[in-house]
Design a protein around this motif. Structure first.
Motif: not given
Length: 502
Positions: A90-96
């Motif tokens: 989820l961090k990789e896909l949506y970033g900040d």
């Protein structure tokens, strides 16, 4: 005011359980008049509300995480998602944009896993009487107006007759799901009594214990409007709607090969419905008879269409930027210069986007963007404003966004010429299209003309094939000529056996 779930329960008890209004009032504790009001309510179209509702921090990611965990059922145990891996992805896909903690994700994943616990008690044979249906999406490539899309096709099958209908879309979002069902309902002239779905996120918000589901508000509203009952398969149990699973493959092989190519998707979908009708002129695979005749048995059981059509749309509030543009679903749509910095309402359907002001007045309409399309710009409101103030045109931020061919033409024009050019360009774009107006200018410059009259003549040729013929008014001194009709019968006297007399 009752919730959607409470209204649905009242209508279900009346329509499918046959309880009286007074009995329903006693069971639910609601006032008799309230029960009566919702039982007889026919229109469940959604009224646009002036305030957005905020969701939980992890709610927007429920559908994608659920899909990952369902797909894990087909992977080796050591290659399935851990809560940590879900958090990292989820961090990789949506970033900040994604700011939830790992701890909250662990709890979130644990809850979804509990919902998705498999039932290992085996398969139950399912029977489908006339009037029931099954629904599902399939993936398909198609070409609209020269642009290739990797889209979806919505399928409805009728297990009793083995008939089916389909609609092609650029997405599988809720607007496409509901628009597909609505188009098919209106085409067949009725509504299936019950429809089987899988747990698509556009319809199911949450899978609970004992087969219970929390449905999305839009789907629930649509279901109550048309009056059908919805049934949902257990997670990872596609066999429970085997009819439509087979129909998805059948439609792909028989309706989508070769890759369909057309000018307008909405019009093509009308053709698809007629093709599906024609496809029913064949024998049922079990030899029960012709599909079209069995489908008539389905049709006899269908509910009647509601008197008021359901308007399928999703609405959001957005603030226009300094150029009057708004962002929706990751894409940009123009409004008008007068809306710069103001709040607007984006009303999104499966095919189109309509933008309204705060009082719900129409501003402009766009084709909805999908795939690689990022921005839709309707220049008409902007050109009208610029034609009134051509001197300031070059100093606006919009000038740099104009097509190069139009900027070059304007640079060579004087003050009055700029006004005439912008007015004429606006007229062309309104009557035909922005691209046609650009084509007329490009053709004019290629031919070496630089006056607006010549450009207009080229535009007329491009759009009609001929130049307009002005009416010629003759002066009174021109005498009126009598109409003369030649008599060709005299030539018959020259015809003799074997040819003409010479």
């Amino acid at each position: 005011m009752l919730t959607m779930e409470q209204v649905y329960r009242i209508r279900n008890m009346k329509k499918f359980e046959g309880k009286s209004l007074r009995k329903i009032s006693q069971i639910t504790g609601h006032d008799f008049e309230t029960v009566k009001k919702y039982v007889h309510k026919e229109d469940f179209n959604q009224a646009i509300r002036p305030k957005q509702r905020r969701q939980g921090k992890l709610s927007p990611y429920r559908s994608i995480v659920t899909r990952w965990l369902i797909n894990d059922k087909q992977a080796p145990h050591k290659q399935q998602h851990t809560a940590k891996r879900v958090y990292d992805r989820l961090k990789e896909l949506y970033g900040d944009e994604f700011d939830a903690s790992e701890r909250s994700v662990r709890k979130f994943v644990a809850g979804i896993r509990k919902e998705l616990q498999m039932n290992s008690e085996g398969f139950l044979p399912l029977e489908h009487p006339p009037g029931e249906a099954q629904a599902d999406f399939g993936e398909a490539r198609f070409i609209e107006n020269g642009i290739t899309y990797d889209g979806y096709y919505f399928n409805i099958s009728y297990p009793h007759s083995n008939g089916g209908h389909m609609q092609l879309f650029k997405s599988a979002n809720q607007e496409c799901l509901l628009e597909g069902m609505k188009a098919i309902f209106e085409h067949i002239g009725g509504v299936p009594t019950a429809i089987w779905f899988d747990n698509m996120s556009t319809a199911v918000r949450k899978v609970k214990e004992y087969g219970e589901r929390d449905l999305t508000k839009g789907f629930l509203r649509f279901m109550m409007h048309y009056g059908f009952r919805s049934n949902f398969c257990n997670p990872n149990s596609g066999h429970e709607k085997g009819s439509v699973e087979n129909k998805v493959g059948y439609h792909r092989r028989n309706m989508l090969v070769p890759v369909p190519e057309f000018k307008d998707l909405k019009e093509y979908n009308k053709e698809l419905l007629l093709k599906c009708d024609q496809d029913m002129n064949r024998m049922h695979y079990k030899g029960y008879g012709m599909i079209k005749d069995l489908f008539e048995e389905d049709r006899q059981e269908f509910f009647k269409l509601p008197k008021v059509p359901f308007e399928v749309y999703l609405h959001e509030f957005a603030k226009a930027d300094n150029y009057g543009k708004v962002k929706f679903d990751g894409r940009i749509y123009s409004t008008s210069p007068g809306m710069a910095g103001q709040q607007v309402i984006v009303k999104a359907g499966a095919y189109d986007i309509e933008i309204l002001d705060e009082d719900c007045n129409h501003i402009i309409k766009h084709k909805r963007l999908y795939g690689e399309e990022k921005e839709s710009m309707n220049w008409i409101p902007y050109l009208e404003l610029m034609s009134k103030r051509p001197t300031a045109l070059k100093y606006t931020g919009l000038y740099n966004q104009l097509p190069q061919i139009l900027k070059e033409f304007l640079d060579k024009s004087d003050y009055e010429g700029k006004k005439r050019t912008l007015r004429m360009f606006t007229k062309m774009a309104e009557a035909a299209s922005f691209d046609t107006a650009i084509e007329a200018f490009e053709e004019g410059i290629r031919l070496g003309v630089s006056d607006t009259d010549s450009i207009w003549a080229i535009y007329c040729r491009l759009t009609t094939g001929t130049l307009p013929e002005p009416e010629v008014l003759l002066p009174d001194t021109v005498p009126e000529l009598k109409k003369y009709t030649p008599d060709i019968k005299i030539y018959d006297q020259l015809i003799v056996p074997g040819g003409l007399q010479v």
